[in-house]
Design an enzyme around this catalytic site. Structure first.
Site, PDB file in Angstrom:
ATOM      1  N   SER A 208       0.831  -1.195   0.000  1.00 60.80           N
ATOM      2  CA  SER A 208       0.000   0.000   0.000  1.00 60.80           C
ATOM      3  C   SER A 208       0.870   1.252   0.000  1.00 60.80           C
ATOM      4  CB  SER A 208      -0.961  -0.040   1.199  1.00 60.80           C
ATOM      5  OG  SER A 208      -1.922   0.975   1.120  1.00 60.80           O
ATOM      6  N   ASP A 358     -10.044  -4.435  -4.575  1.00 56.37           N
ATOM      7  CA  ASP A 358      -9.457  -3.376  -3.744  1.00 56.37           C
ATOM      8  C   ASP A 358     -10.283  -2.096  -3.889  1.00 56.37           C
ATOM      9  OD1 ASP A 358      -7.752  -1.310  -2.675  1.00 56.37           O
ATOM     10  OD2 ASP A 358      -6.049  -2.657  -2.934  1.00 56.37           O
ATOM     11  N   HIS A 390      -8.478  -4.615   0.326  1.00 57.97           N
ATOM     12  CA  HIS A 390      -7.148  -4.019   0.463  1.00 57.97           C
ATOM     13  C   HIS A 390      -6.408  -4.538   1.687  1.00 57.97           C
ATOM     14  CE1 HIS A 390      -4.150  -0.932  -0.420  1.00 57.97           C
ATOM     15  NE2 HIS A 390      -4.122  -0.647   0.875  1.00 57.97           N
TER      16      HIS A 390
END
Length: 471
Positions: A208, A358, A390
């Site tokens: 991320s 996501d 996610h």
């Protein structure tokens, strides 16, 4: 980019279990309550540091590492202040934390780039990793559980404050160079770490927000730090295009990331000279308040403060929906798209993975990034996770990530490019052997609390805030 609440409670339980395994080694005596980076002289570079080469160690100290600031982590830990480079090429200082297991492999290390996703220095990993520091940033504290998995595997792990001294969230070139100079600094510190070679093997990893730093380090390494002995890169949930990510999270549960990103892009070490005059002209009082808040708070607080915020609202800035067409903004965002320039192509093997569902970072951007790198000659394995969202994907992908790291160090990654789809949505606690079973069992509990996708993460932010405020 945010971590779910169950990690907060379960990671503490997991870590206490891990401590039992390491009771033969107690940590050094703490120096006292850690100072905030803004007040800690350690972070101030010495006079003349600008004349040193990138990666030069400017200061070092031994610390007592902690877990959520509450429990001492009984391993050897060091911090380095090192010389790195700003977006405009000027010299700045960065910090990194080194975790050394008791029986380390001495010819390699893993550079782990935590998703601290904030533009406030109180969220720096080097601060929150210290025993006695308040748990200001729950993300890097929670990701310590993943670092433990690498440590149990025998790797020295280093984790830099890759956002630099301004804590600039999202500017790719700054973060990439911060990662690479962290690797140089650790290599330069090799004698005190007991490394057996002056060219240790290195694998970089991040998810991320941490994948911004990882992906840009991979992109810049061939030109900026070609001497590093990089064996591979692992990056998941990669925000490879800031514009697309902005459009996805704008006016959503996760829009609190936006003020932190804008603050990061307008810092002096990044694009402040280009963007700050514009910001002063177009921001409303509400917009200035949001940026000021982001410059003094961490990710969870930002998410709680600014859900369903729209950057295109004229309550925030006077240009409204025309903001992204403004030339200086368009130029800066264009410079922060991975895979656009052929000379920014990784030369070490890459394992990239992303959840199809996501809802924070667009899947299609990561897929395009992988294709572009492949078209330019990179070796890329791209895995699509068909289920989960996610947050869940970082957890479910841990065995794949660790297996790739091992293969990279062993020189056994596959050449060329490949794509595959994973249908699994849970973890096998014995997937990596009995040594990592405690870690994986606790991650399974985390996963079961998340539910399918990331719905539960959205519902747990207030609980997380209470965890922080009562610690």
């Amino acid at each position: 980019m945010a971590w779910p609440v169950p990690v907060v409670r379960l990671a503490l339980v997991a870590f206490m279990a891990l401590m039992v395994a390491f009771t033969s080694a107690a940590p050094a005596e703490p120096r006292g309550i850690p100072q905030k980076p803004a007040d800690d002289p350690f972070y101030q570079p010495p006079e003349g540091f600008q004349n040193e080469a990138p990666g030069t160690v400017l200061r070092n100290r031994k610390i007592v590492a902690g877990f959520f600031g509450l429990l001492p982590n009984p391993i050897e830990a060091h911090q380095l202040l090192y010389r790195t480079t700003s977006t405009n090429g000027s010299a700045i200082a960065g910090a990194t934390t080194i975790f050394k297991p008791w029986f380390p492999k001495k010819d390699r290390f893993v550079s782990f780039h935590t998703a601290y996703d904030s533009s406030a220095t109180i969220c720096n990993p080097s601060y929150t990793y210290q025993w006695g520091a308040p748990p200001t940033d729950l993300i890097s504290s929670a990701e310590m559980l993943l670092i433990e998995a690498y440590l149990i595997s025998g790797y020295i792990v280093v984790s830099p404050d890759y956002e630099g001294p301004d804590a600039a969230f999202t500017p790719g070139h700054l973060e990439g160079m911060g990662v690479l100079d962290n690797m140089r600094a650790v290599t330069n510190f090799r004698e005190k770490l007991g490394l057996s070679t002056d060219k240790p093997m290195i694998v970089g990893a991040g998810y991320s927000g941490g994948a911004i730093a990882t992906g840009w380090a991979a992109s810049l390494q061939p030109s900026y730090a070609p001497e590093l002995n990089i064996k591979g890169w692992v990056q998941g949930g990669t925000p490879s295009n800031l514009t697309s990510t902005l459009l996805l999270i704008d006016d959503s549960t996760f829009s609190g990331f936006i003020p932190a990103a804008v603050a990061g892009l307008t810092m002096p070490s990044t694009y402040g000279a280009e963007l700050q005059p514009l910001m002063e002209r177009i921001l409303t009082d509400k917009g200035r308040e949001a940026l000021d808040f982001a410059r003094s708070h961490c990710a969870v607080a930002n998410l709680l403060k600014y859900p369903n915020l729209s950057l295109f609202s004229k309550d925030i800035q006077t240009m409204g929906e025309g903001l992204l067409e403004e030339p200086s903004i368009k130029s800066v965002l264009g410079k922060n798209i991975m895979g656009v320039n052929k000379d920014e192509t990784p030369t070490a093997p890459v394992f990239a993975y992303h959840a199809k569902q996501d809802d924070i970072v667009p899947y299609d951007d990561a897929s395009r990034m992988a294709k572009s790198w492949c078209d330019n000659g990179a070796d890329v394995k791209f895995t699509t996770f068909a289920h989960g969202g996610h947050a869940t994907t970082e957890i479910v992908a841990l065995p794949d990530a660790l297996n790739f790291v091992k293969a990279a160090f062993d020189g056994k990654t596959e050449s060329g490019c490949s794509r595959n789809t994973e249908l699994k949505s849970d973890l096998d606690p014995l997937a990596l052997g009995v040594e990592l079973e405690p870690i994986l069992n606790r991650l399974i509990k985390v996963l079961s609390n998340l539910g399918k996708g990331d719905e539960n993460m959205k519902n747990n932010l207030n609980v997380l805030d209470k965890t922080v405020s009562t610690s």
